[in-house]
Write a protein that holds these residues in place. Structure first.
Motif, PDB file in Angstrom:
ATOM      1  N   TYR A 191       0.825  -1.206   0.000  1.00 54.33           N
ATOM      2  CA  TYR A 191       0.000   0.000   0.000  1.00 54.33           C
ATOM      3  C   TYR A 191       0.863   1.261   0.000  1.00 54.33           C
ATOM      4  CZ  TYR A 191       0.903  -0.590   5.024  1.00 54.33           C
ATOM      5  OH  TYR A 191       1.499  -0.780   6.240  1.00 54.33           O
ATOM      6  N   SER A 192       1.968   1.227  -0.759  1.00 55.31           N
ATOM      7  CA  SER A 192       2.899   2.351  -0.781  1.00 55.31           C
ATOM      8  C   SER A 192       2.261   3.622  -1.342  1.00 55.31           C
ATOM      9  CB  SER A 192       4.150   1.995  -1.588  1.00 55.31           C
ATOM     10  OG  SER A 192       3.817   1.662  -2.915  1.00 55.31           O
TER      11      SER A 192
ATOM     12  N   TYR B 167     -13.297   2.780   5.211  1.00 53.08           N
ATOM     13  CA  TYR B 167     -12.750   3.647   4.163  1.00 53.08           C
ATOM     14  C   TYR B 167     -12.120   4.869   4.814  1.00 53.08           C
ATOM     15  CZ  TYR B 167     -16.967   6.634   4.616  1.00 53.08           C
ATOM     16  OH  TYR B 167     -17.965   7.453   5.076  1.00 53.08           O
ATOM     17  N   ALA B 168     -11.329   5.584   4.038  1.00 50.34           N
ATOM     18  CA  ALA B 168     -10.660   6.777   4.530  1.00 50.34           C
ATOM     19  C   ALA B 168     -10.776   7.887   3.495  1.00 50.34           C
ATOM     20  CB  ALA B 168      -9.186   6.486   4.827  1.00 50.34           C
TER      21      ALA B 168
ATOM     22  N   ASP C  74      -4.407  19.708  -5.166  1.00 47.89           N
ATOM     23  CA  ASP C  74      -4.490  18.266  -4.933  1.00 47.89           C
ATOM     24  C   ASP C  74      -5.898  17.898  -4.486  1.00 47.89           C
ATOM     25  OD1 ASP C  74      -1.738  17.907  -5.472  1.00 47.89           O
ATOM     26  OD2 ASP C  74      -1.256  18.560  -3.439  1.00 47.89           O
ATOM     27  N   SER C  75      -6.609  17.185  -5.322  1.00 49.61           N
ATOM     28  CA  SER C  75      -7.978  16.799  -4.999  1.00 49.61           C
ATOM     29  C   SER C  75      -8.005  15.793  -3.856  1.00 49.61           C
ATOM     30  CB  SER C  75      -8.660  16.202  -6.236  1.00 49.61           C
ATOM     31  OG  SER C  75      -7.934  15.080  -6.711  1.00 49.61           O
ATOM     32  N   SER C  76      -9.095  15.784  -3.103  1.00 48.82           N
ATOM     33  CA  SER C  76      -9.265  14.824  -2.016  1.00 48.82           C
ATOM     34  C   SER C  76      -9.378  13.418  -2.600  1.00 48.82           C
ATOM     35  CB  SER C  76     -10.520  15.160  -1.207  1.00 48.82           C
ATOM     36  OG  SER C  76     -10.402  16.434  -0.613  1.00 48.82           O
ATOM     37  N   VAL C  77      -9.045  12.429  -1.776  1.00 49.85           N
ATOM     38  CA  VAL C  77      -9.045  11.039  -2.228  1.00 49.85           C
ATOM     39  C   VAL C  77      -9.790  10.165  -1.228  1.00 49.85           C
ATOM     40  CG1 VAL C  77      -7.623   9.036  -2.826  1.00 49.85           C
ATOM     41  CG2 VAL C  77      -6.815  11.330  -3.385  1.00 49.85           C
ATOM     42  N   VAL C  78     -10.627   9.285  -1.732  1.00 47.76           N
ATOM     43  CA  VAL C  78     -11.253   8.261  -0.901  1.00 47.76           C
ATOM     44  C   VAL C  78     -10.459   6.979  -1.113  1.00 47.76           C
ATOM     45  CG1 VAL C  78     -13.301   6.851  -0.487  1.00 47.76           C
ATOM     46  CG2 VAL C  78     -13.546   9.278  -1.038  1.00 47.76           C
ATOM     47  N   TYR C  79     -10.000   6.382  -0.031  1.00 41.69           N
ATOM     48  CA  TYR C  79      -9.192   5.161  -0.099  1.00 41.69           C
ATOM     49  C   TYR C  79      -9.978   4.006   0.493  1.00 41.69           C
ATOM     50  CZ  TYR C  79      -5.575   1.763   1.246  1.00 41.69           C
ATOM     51  OH  TYR C  79      -4.846   0.617   1.431  1.00 41.69           O
ATOM     52  N   ILE C  80     -10.082   2.924  -0.297  1.00 43.53           N
ATOM     53  CA  ILE C  80     -10.761   1.714   0.161  1.00 43.53           C
ATOM     54  C   ILE C  80      -9.784   0.558   0.002  1.00 43.53           C
ATOM     55  CG2 ILE C  80     -12.743   0.189  -0.151  1.00 43.53           C
ATOM     56  CD1 ILE C  80     -14.196   2.547  -1.463  1.00 43.53           C
ATOM     57  N   GLU C  81      -9.400  -0.033   1.106  1.00 38.03           N
ATOM     58  CA  GLU C  81      -8.404  -1.103   1.085  1.00 38.03           C
ATOM     59  C   GLU C  81      -9.027  -2.420   0.644  1.00 38.03           C
ATOM     60  OE1 GLU C  81      -5.130  -3.170   4.133  1.00 38.03           O
ATOM     61  OE2 GLU C  81      -6.478  -1.599   4.832  1.00 38.03           O
ATOM     62  N   GLY C  82      -8.311  -3.133  -0.234  1.00 34.74           N
ATOM     63  CA  GLY C  82      -8.771  -4.427  -0.713  1.00 34.74           C
ATOM     64  C   GLY C  82      -7.783  -5.521  -0.366  1.00 34.74           C
TER      65      GLY C  82
ATOM     66  N   ASP D 122      -6.155  -2.116  -4.072  1.00 33.87           N
ATOM     67  CA  ASP D 122      -6.838  -1.039  -3.372  1.00 33.87           C
ATOM     68  C   ASP D 122      -7.559  -0.132  -4.360  1.00 33.87           C
ATOM     69  OD1 ASP D 122      -5.736  -2.020  -1.037  1.00 33.87           O
ATOM     70  OD2 ASP D 122      -3.957  -0.745  -1.212  1.00 33.87           O
ATOM     71  N   LEU D 123      -8.538   0.608  -3.854  1.00 28.85           N
ATOM     72  CA  LEU D 123      -9.324   1.493  -4.703  1.00 28.85           C
ATOM     73  C   LEU D 123      -9.129   2.936  -4.246  1.00 28.85           C
ATOM     74  CD1 LEU D 123     -11.476   1.704  -6.961  1.00 28.85           C
ATOM     75  CD2 LEU D 123     -13.225   1.445  -5.186  1.00 28.85           C
ATOM     76  N   TYR D 124      -8.853   3.807  -5.212  1.00 30.47           N
ATOM     77  CA  TYR D 124      -8.680   5.229  -4.942  1.00 30.47           C
ATOM     78  C   TYR D 124      -9.705   5.990  -5.764  1.00 30.47           C
ATOM     79  CZ  TYR D 124      -4.141   3.763  -3.104  1.00 30.47           C
ATOM     80  OH  TYR D 124      -3.147   3.142  -2.389  1.00 30.47           O
ATOM     81  N   LEU D 125     -10.564   6.730  -5.103  1.00 29.75           N
ATOM     82  CA  LEU D 125     -11.607   7.503  -5.788  1.00 29.75           C
ATOM     83  C   LEU D 125     -11.280   8.986  -5.666  1.00 29.75           C
ATOM     84  CD1 LEU D 125     -14.736   5.614  -4.376  1.00 29.75           C
ATOM     85  CD2 LEU D 125     -13.504   5.160  -6.500  1.00 29.75           C
ATOM     86  N   GLU D 126     -11.216   9.674  -6.808  1.00 30.05           N
ATOM     87  CA  GLU D 126     -10.844  11.078  -6.805  1.00 30.05           C
ATOM     88  C   GLU D 126     -11.884  11.982  -7.460  1.00 30.05           C
ATOM     89  OE1 GLU D 126      -6.657  11.882  -7.732  1.00 30.05           O
ATOM     90  OE2 GLU D 126      -6.364   9.725  -7.856  1.00 30.05           O
TER      91      GLU D 126
END
Length: 285
Positions: free
Chosen positions: A97-98, A221-222, A231-239, A243-247
Motif C-alpha cells: 500500500y505504498s 474507508y478513509a 491536490d484533490s481529495s481522495v477516498v481510499y478503500i483497502e482491498g 486497493d481502490l482510490y476515488l478522486e
C-alpha cells in the motif's frame, strides 16, 4: 529539489496536469495511446498518478498536445524527475500500500471509518504485531516486523509537533470487543486510544451497536485531504489484492456525506472516550 519531495504527490500533480493538457487538446486517452503506440491503460495510469512517469513520456505527450511553451515543458519534465525519487517507505522494501502511504504522508487531514479494528495510526506495537500476524498468517516474522515498523513510522504524522495530521476516526463498537492478541494487549490498546483522543488534532468517536444499520456497513474507508488546493481529495478503500482510490468530486462528496452521518450517529467525543475507558477496564479483570 529538496530531498523530502513526496514522489506520490508529484505523480498525482503531474498526472492531473497531463490530463488537463489532453482535454484542452480535445483528445481521448485512446487517441493519445494510438498516436504513441502504447496501451490506453498506460495513459490512464499516468494520468491518475499510479504509475511512475519518465521524462521521455512527458516529452512525447507534450509533443502530441503541441505544447509550445518551453517553460511548461521544462516544469513538467522536472516534476517527472522529482516523481521518480524514493519516499521514506521505499527503505522498507516492497510495501503493498505504498501509494496510500505517500498520500497519507502529505495529507493535511484524514477521516477514517473502521468497522473491525483500531485504525493503524492509533495502534500500539503489540496490537499491530498481533493484528498483522492474524490477518496474514503465512507472512514471515521478518515481513511482519517490517510492516510493524512502517506502521509505527506512519504514526509520526500524528505525533509531530509541527503541522500534525488532523485525524478524525469513527470506530464501530466491534473494533473494541474483538480481542487482538490477548486481553492485556487490548487493555493497553484501548488505554492508548483513549489517551490519544485527548490530543487537540485527534478526534475519536465510537459507533455503538445500538445504532443498528448505518452507512458504514459496507466496510471501512478513509478520506484524505491535502494542504494544496491543486491536490484533490481522495477516498481510499483497502482491498485484499488491490486497493481502490476515488478522486472524482462526486465520489468524494458521496463518501463525505456518509461520513457526516456516521459522525452524527456515533457517541460524542466525551462519551466515546468514557466508553473506550470502560471497556479497557473490563479487559483488566
Amino acid at each position: 529539489m529538496a530531498s523530502n519531495v513526496n514522489p506520490t504527490v508529484r505523480r498525482r500533480r503531474l498526472g492531473q496536469e497531463l490530463r488537463r493538457l489532453r482535454e484542452l487538446k480535445g483528445m481521448t486517452a485512446e487517441e493519445v495511446a494510438e498516436r504513441l503506440l502504447v496501451s490506453q491503460s498506460k495513459i490512464s495510469r499516468l494520468e491518475n498518478g499510479r504509475r511512475s512517469i519518465s521524462q521521455r513520456d512527458v516529452r512525447d505527450l507534450c509533443g502530441v498536445y503541441e505544447v509550445e511553451d518551453h517553460r511548461i515543458v521544462d516544469s513538467l519534465m522536472q516534476m517527472a524527475k522529482d516523481s521518480r525519487q524514493q519516499g521514506w517507505w521505499h527503505a522498507f522494501g516492497d510495501i503493498p500500500y505504498s501509494v496510500y502511504i505517500g498520500l497519507e504522508t502529505d495529507a493535511a487531514s484524514l477521516r477514517v471509518y473502521e468497522s473491525q479494528i483500531v485504525p493503524g495510526l492509533l495502534q500500539t506495537r503489540p496490537y499491530a504485531e498481533a493484528l498483522i500476524q492474524g490477518a496474514l498468517p503465512e507472512t514471515s516474522t521478518t515481513d511482519v516486523d517490517k510492516r510493524v515498523q512502517v506502521r509505527l513510522r506512519r504514526q509520526e504524522r500524528i505525533s509531530t509537533e509541527e503541522n500534525p495530521l488532523r485525524l478524525w476516526a469513527v470506530l464501530d463498537e466491534a473494533a473494541l470487543h474483538r480481542i487482538v492478541g490477548n486481553r492485556q494487549v487490548m487493555r493497553e490498546q484501548l488505554e492508548h486510544l483513549a489517551g490519544m483522543s485527548q490530543l487537540p488534532h485527534i478526534t475519536v468517536q465510537v459507533l455503538p451497536y445500538e445504532v443498528g444499520a448505518h452507512p458504514g456497513l459496507n466496510g471501512q474507508y478513509a478520506i484524505l485531504e491535502f494542504p494544496d488546493a491543486a491536490d484533490s481529495s481522495v477516498v481510499y478503500i483497502e482491498g485484499v489484492t488491490s486497493d481502490l482510490y476515488l478522486e472524482k468530486a462526486a465520489d468524494v462528496q458521496k463518501y463525505s456525506v456518509m461520513y457526516e452521518h456516521l459522525r452524527a450517529q456515533a457517541l460524542n467525543v466525551d462519551q466515546s472516550r468514557q466508553f473506550i475507558s470502560d471497556i479497557a477496564k473490563e479487559y483488566a479483570r
